[in-house]
Motif scaffolding. Structure first.
Motif, PDB file in Angstrom:
ATOM      1  N   PRO A  42       0.800  -1.229   0.000  1.00 57.97           N
ATOM      2  CA  PRO A  42       0.000   0.000   0.000  1.00 57.97           C
ATOM      3  C   PRO A  42       0.838   1.286   0.000  1.00 57.97           C
ATOM      4  O   PRO A  42       0.534   2.212  -0.750  1.00 57.97           O
ATOM      5  CB  PRO A  42      -0.833  -0.128   1.279  1.00 57.97           C
ATOM      6  CG  PRO A  42      -0.995  -1.599   1.456  1.00 57.97           C
ATOM      7  CD  PRO A  42       0.301  -2.204   0.989  1.00 57.97           C
ATOM      8  N   ASP A  43       1.885   1.354   0.819  1.00 58.68           N
ATOM      9  CA  ASP A  43       2.684   2.581   0.858  1.00 58.68           C
ATOM     10  C   ASP A  43       3.325   2.862  -0.486  1.00 58.68           C
ATOM     11  O   ASP A  43       3.410   4.011  -0.931  1.00 58.68           O
ATOM     12  CB  ASP A  43       3.780   2.482   1.933  1.00 58.68           C
ATOM     13  CG  ASP A  43       3.279   2.926   3.298  1.00 58.68           C
ATOM     14  OD1 ASP A  43       2.096   3.313   3.383  1.00 58.68           O
ATOM     15  OD2 ASP A  43       4.061   2.889   4.256  1.00 58.68           O
ATOM     16  N   VAL A  74       6.575  14.460   1.742  1.00 56.11           N
ATOM     17  CA  VAL A  74       7.223  14.019   2.980  1.00 56.11           C
ATOM     18  C   VAL A  74       7.844  12.640   2.783  1.00 56.11           C
ATOM     19  O   VAL A  74       8.997  12.389   3.149  1.00 56.11           O
ATOM     20  CB  VAL A  74       6.213  14.010   4.154  1.00 56.11           C
ATOM     21  CG1 VAL A  74       6.849  13.401   5.397  1.00 56.11           C
ATOM     22  CG2 VAL A  74       5.728  15.421   4.439  1.00 56.11           C
ATOM     23  N   TYR A  75       7.087  11.744   2.151  1.00 55.37           N
ATOM     24  CA  TYR A  75       7.566  10.379   1.915  1.00 55.37           C
ATOM     25  C   TYR A  75       8.888  10.395   1.159  1.00 55.37           C
ATOM     26  O   TYR A  75       9.804   9.629   1.451  1.00 55.37           O
ATOM     27  CB  TYR A  75       6.506   9.609   1.118  1.00 55.37           C
ATOM     28  CG  TYR A  75       6.859   8.163   0.858  1.00 55.37           C
ATOM     29  CD1 TYR A  75       6.539   7.166   1.789  1.00 55.37           C
ATOM     30  CD2 TYR A  75       7.502   7.773  -0.314  1.00 55.37           C
ATOM     31  CE1 TYR A  75       6.847   5.844   1.565  1.00 55.37           C
ATOM     32  CE2 TYR A  75       7.818   6.444  -0.552  1.00 55.37           C
ATOM     33  CZ  TYR A  75       7.485   5.479   0.394  1.00 55.37           C
ATOM     34  OH  TYR A  75       7.802   4.170   0.154  1.00 55.37           O
ATOM     35  N   GLY A  80      10.843   4.830   2.556  1.00 58.81           N
ATOM     36  CA  GLY A  80      11.020   3.609   3.344  1.00 58.81           C
ATOM     37  C   GLY A  80      11.361   3.849   4.803  1.00 58.81           C
ATOM     38  O   GLY A  80      11.638   2.900   5.540  1.00 58.81           O
ATOM     39  N   ALA A  81      11.371   5.111   5.243  1.00 57.79           N
ATOM     40  CA  ALA A  81      11.710   5.399   6.647  1.00 57.79           C
ATOM     41  C   ALA A  81      10.701   4.727   7.575  1.00 57.79           C
ATOM     42  O   ALA A  81       9.521   4.631   7.264  1.00 57.79           O
ATOM     43  CB  ALA A  81      11.710   6.906   6.880  1.00 57.79           C
ATOM     44  N   LYS A  82      11.198   4.258   8.717  1.00 59.67           N
ATOM     45  CA  LYS A  82      10.306   3.668   9.738  1.00 59.67           C
ATOM     46  C   LYS A  82       9.998   4.741  10.780  1.00 59.67           C
ATOM     47  O   LYS A  82      10.899   5.403  11.261  1.00 59.67           O
ATOM     48  CB  LYS A  82      10.996   2.481  10.418  1.00 59.67           C
ATOM     49  CG  LYS A  82      11.269   1.323   9.482  1.00 59.67           C
ATOM     50  CD  LYS A  82      10.148   0.292   9.550  1.00 59.67           C
ATOM     51  CE  LYS A  82      10.400  -0.867   8.587  1.00 59.67           C
ATOM     52  NZ  LYS A  82       9.296  -1.079   7.655  1.00 59.67           N
TER      53      LYS A  82
END
Lengths: 163, 254
Positions: free
Chosen positions: B72-73, B245-246, B251-253
């Motif tokens: 989904p992301d 922002v993404y 892939g940042a947690k």
């Protein structure tokens, strides 16, 4: 440690200590968000159902479930989200509703029926129990609540939305 | 391409992605009112509705993931703007509050007919998710229909603004019912009755409400294109904003 069926009571007890991040007076078990726990040979499977699909507290709930089970020695945990059957406010037991009320949140009405009919029922003020209340805002501070105002004790209060 | 149980997988993927993309974009547009709506209650309302729609988007993306194995992301934040399959309707700027209210109402009624149809579908995952979303949508419709009824003929200015909004939004809204690629297979396998049928049911719901609010339905043709990835440039701006922002740290947690 591998889980065994003998541990199921211990597991439920541990899960029963996790409170809902948005309603700290109820646990995820009392909220019926945790629907089922299955113990398999190498893992614990926890089935959860969200109150509202977009609830932003879900990720926090999942990490707390993992942390709490790790705390009693179970590291292998699978969390499954289900919508079938959907979470509804009919799942809340009377004592859970009473805890909501004592916390200042008007509980959702009981009984089955079309959602739209439930929405038309009078809402009692959680502070003075008066039914001289009115809807102030259809939406509230979280997805699961609305804002009402009591004309009797002149207080605003939150109401858990029937869903 | 079909699975052994007669479900046309590829057409179903097309449907799920269209549903997810619609919710994602309208959710983002609604979130643009956070802090800016004309009343605090409406600020709260559109912020809540935005959060609901993003949740619904995630639910549809998750069903799509079960078929396609795409996360989904990644679907929400890593696609090019020209790869989304949302209808154009949900991509237009939020406009004035009248436009936002009219768009939300027309969308909420479409959700009612879509979700009611899907909650009878033989494909269990789509049926379960639809039944759940439908309960939440009751609150959206109550809110937007209430505003249509109140603002349609409240004052001369409110009527003028609502009518102008409807003139823009109605042909765009018809674009929600643009036929999907592979739709015939979805109809023949009973997943739903098709977009033309949904549009007729939708018209049956919106016409009396708009008429009661003294609003006239304009006769302009449907604003199609989105389902075929033929978008207007507003989507590019929206996607730049949505992904900004993404993309700082993919892939940042958190």
């Amino acid at each position: 440690m591998s889980p065994s069926v003998l541990d199921i009571d211990l597991i439920w007890k541990a899960l029963g200590t996790i409170t809902d991040p948005e309603i700290p007076v109820l646990s995820l078990v009392e909220m019926k968000i945790i629907r089922d726990v299955q113990v398999t040979r190498d893992a614990i499977r926890v089935v959860i159902s969200p109150t509202f699909i977009g609830c932003p507290a879900l990720e926090q709930m999942k990490s707390e479930i993992r942390a709490r089970l790790a705390g009693i020695g179970f590291k292998q945990v699978e969390i499954e989200t289900t919508f079938a059957p959907p979470w509804t406010t009919e799942l809340l037991a009377d004592d859970a509703k009473e805890k909501l009320r004592s916390f200042g949140i008007a509980p959702p009405p009981g009984g089955e029926g079309e959602l739209i009919a439930l929405l038309l029922l009078p809402v009692a003020c959680p502070f003075c129990n008066s039914q001289q209340t009115r809807l102030d805002s259809e939406f509230g501070a979280t997805l699961c609540k609305q804002i009402y105002f009591c004309d009797n004790c002149r207080q605003p209060f939150e109401r858990f939305k029937p869903i | 391409m079909s699975t052994s149980d007669g479900i046309p997988t590829q057409a179903l993927e097309t449907l799920l992605l269209a549903l997810a993309d619609d919710e994602l974009m309208l959710g983002h547009r609604n979130a643009e009112w956070t802090g800016y709506a004309p009343l605090i209650e409406e600020d709260i309302a559109f912020s809540n509705i935005a959060q609901d729609e993003l949740g619904h988007s995630l639910a549809w993306f998750t069903l799509y993931q079960q078929l396609s194995n795409k996360k989904p992301d990644s679907l929400a934040f890593e696609r090019e703007w020209s790869d989304y399959t949302c209808c154009r309707f949900v991509t237009y700027p939020k406009g004035d509050f009248a436009y936002t209210v009219v768009r939300q109402y027309l969308f909420d009624e479409a959700e009612q007919v879509r979700l009611r149809a899907f909650s009878l579908s033989p494909y269990e995952p789509i049926r379960d998710v639809s039944a759940k979303i439908l309960r939440e949508e009751a609150y959206h419709l109550m809110h937007s229909q209430g505003l249509i009824e109140r603002l349609g003929d409240a004052t001369e200015e409110s009527h003028r603004r609502m009518q102008a909004a409807l003139n823009d939004a109605f042909p765009q809204a018809l674009g929600m019912f643009e036929a999907l690629e592979g739709e015939d297979e979805l109809i023949s396998s009973g997943i739903f009755g098709g977009n033309a049928k949904l549009r007729d049911e939708w018209l049956g719901r919106v016409q009396p409400v708009l008429e009661n609010a003294t609003l006239l339905i304009p006769g302009a043709p449907a604003d199609f294109g989105g389902r075929k990835r033929n978008h207007v440039e507003y989507l590019q701006q929206l996607v730049d904003d949505l992904q900004s922002v993404y993309k700082i740290a993919p892939g940042a947690k958190w």
